[in-house]
Write an enzyme that holds these catalytic residues in place. Structure first.
Site, PDB file in Angstrom:
ATOM      1  N   HIS A 122       0.633  -1.339  -0.015  1.00  0.00           N
ATOM      2  CA  HIS A 122      -0.159   0.069   0.002  1.00  0.00           C
ATOM      3  C   HIS A 122       0.805   1.202   0.063  1.00  0.00           C
ATOM      4  CE1 HIS A 122      -3.539  -2.194   0.474  1.00  0.00           C
ATOM      5  NE2 HIS A 122      -3.344  -2.679   1.591  1.00  0.00           N
ATOM      6  N   ASP A 159      -2.787 -10.707  -2.471  1.00  0.00           N
ATOM      7  CA  ASP A 159      -3.251 -10.252  -1.059  1.00  0.00           C
ATOM      8  C   ASP A 159      -4.832 -10.024  -1.285  1.00  0.00           C
ATOM      9  OD1 ASP A 159      -2.168  -8.897   1.914  1.00  0.00           O
ATOM     10  OD2 ASP A 159      -3.895  -7.635   0.805  1.00  0.00           O
ATOM     11  N   HIS A 161      -6.324  -7.562  -0.319  1.00  0.00           N
ATOM     12  CA  HIS A 161      -6.332  -6.014  -0.578  1.00  0.00           C
ATOM     13  C   HIS A 161      -5.788  -5.424  -1.886  1.00  0.00           C
ATOM     14  CE1 HIS A 161      -6.905  -6.483   3.839  1.00  0.00           C
ATOM     15  NE2 HIS A 161      -7.859  -5.625   3.624  1.00  0.00           N
ATOM     16  N   ASP A 246      -4.701 -13.095   3.268  1.00  0.00           N
ATOM     17  CA  ASP A 246      -5.788 -12.665   4.133  1.00  0.00           C
ATOM     18  C   ASP A 246      -6.993 -12.762   3.175  1.00  0.00           C
ATOM     19  OD1 ASP A 246      -4.689 -10.966   2.245  1.00  0.00           O
ATOM     20  OD2 ASP A 246      -4.883  -9.063   3.824  1.00  0.00           O
TER      21      ASP A 246
END
Length: 338
Positions: A122, A159, A161, A246
């Site tokens: 991120h 991931d 996200h 995740d």
């Protein structure tokens, strides 16, 4: 596998209630003690020059001063302490080690996996967010290109996200192909199909935003029908996996349905694709916030390289994901000649 690891990364203390905490690495180490053929490697931290190759120098200096002053909340989610500066450099250095080791011929049971934290995907060019300060995979990819070890790098981000930072850093760069398979609408709200690169990077970003509830069959279909053909067309020298865990069905902060065995299936597909492309392969840890599911996921990746043949799901792919695959193939530049 060879796992890059450093105790320095444990000193990045986000607090006991924060999901991204040192217990993540401790849980992975405990799970790997029960596995055969695990080897740990220490790596040198990334240099500031390697970090500023992908991050704004003013931001890097601001983060250093923030840590030197004792840290605190950079934003509501992203926490630092004095030791976070060294941990962030170490985490980026571990990612660079994984890229360099892969390109030096470490493969099969010696395939490198960087177990660093804080995570990185991120972190944008000039800011920290989403638990991330330096974009570890981006630092690694740019380092091997700058050093002449590779000309073309793929980063596959599984991931849950979207890795907005990795995408943004390389959005106009034709030497790095960024691929993300993630939960649609989840933080940070980026990663739409239409985001496919610009300037020299047109066609070198590929996003597959899956609906909540997607699981092993849907991930298999996206890898087979979108990711593998796109990467083979790009013909990379190196594939780095931004490996978050995740999307697991029992992770506390997502709604996806990937199983532990499903991560084995993804690993086997990435390995086969890299082999077909003649590319080196390395892994870089990102997210995963259930300690059991995270550690089981990393252990599953290791088991595939230790000889396990994971089960391939044969269930029907959900209709929404079938439509998504068609939409991507109809609109993304990499498929224009199909």
């Amino acid at each position: 596998m060879k796992f890059g690891y450093s105790e320095v990364c444990l000193a990045h203390d986000t607090g006991k209630r924060h999901p991204e905490n040192p217990d993540r690495l401790r849980a992975i180490r405990r799970a790997l003690t029960r596995k055969h053929g695990v080897e740990y490697v220490e790596a040198s931290p990334a240099t500031e020059a390697e970090v500023t190759a992908v991050h704004d120098a003013g931001y890097v200096e601001e983060f250093r001063e923030f840590c030197e002053s004792g840290g605190g909340n950079w934003d509501p989610d992203t926490v630092a302490v004095e030791e976070s500066w060294d941990a962030a450099l170490e985490s980026a250095g571990l990612a660079k080690w994984a890229a360099k080791a892969a390109l030096a011929g470490e493969d099969s049971r010696s395939t490198p996996f960087a177990l660093g934290r804080p995570p990185g995907h991120h972190a944008v060019e000039d800011d920290a967010m989403g638990f991330c300060f330096f974009n570890n995979a981006a630092v690694a990819a740019q380092a091997v290109i700058d050093d002449g070890d590779a000309e073309r790098v793929v980063i596959i981000d599984w991931d849950v996200h979207h890795g907005n930072g990795t995408q943004d850093i390389f959005y106009g760069d034709g030497d790095v192909f960024y691929v993300s398979i993630h939960e649609d609408g989840l933080y940070p709200g980026t990663g739409e199909i239409e985001e496919s690169g610009e300037s020299d990077g047109v066609g070198t970003t590929l996003n597959a935003p899956l609906p909540a509830g997607a699981g092993d069959p849907e991930y298999r279909a996206v890898f087979d029908d979108l990711i593998t053909p796109a990467i083979l067309d790009f013909d990379p020298d190196l594939v780095l996996v931004s490996a978050g865990f995740d999307a697991h069905r029992h992770d506390p902060i997502s709604r996806m349905r990937v199983s532990t065995e499903g991560y084995g299936m993804l690993t086997a597909r990435v390995r086969a694709m890299a082999d077909e492309a003649g590319a080196a392969l390395g892994f870089v840890l990102e997210g995963g916030y259930g300690l059991d599911t995270l550690s089981d996921g990393v252990a599953m990746v290791h088991e595939v390289f230790d000889g396990m043949d994971p089960v391939v799901p044969d269930e029907e792919v959900n209709e929404e994901v079938r439509d998504l695959i068609v939409d991507v193939r109809d609109s993304h530049p990499v498929f224009e000649t199909d």
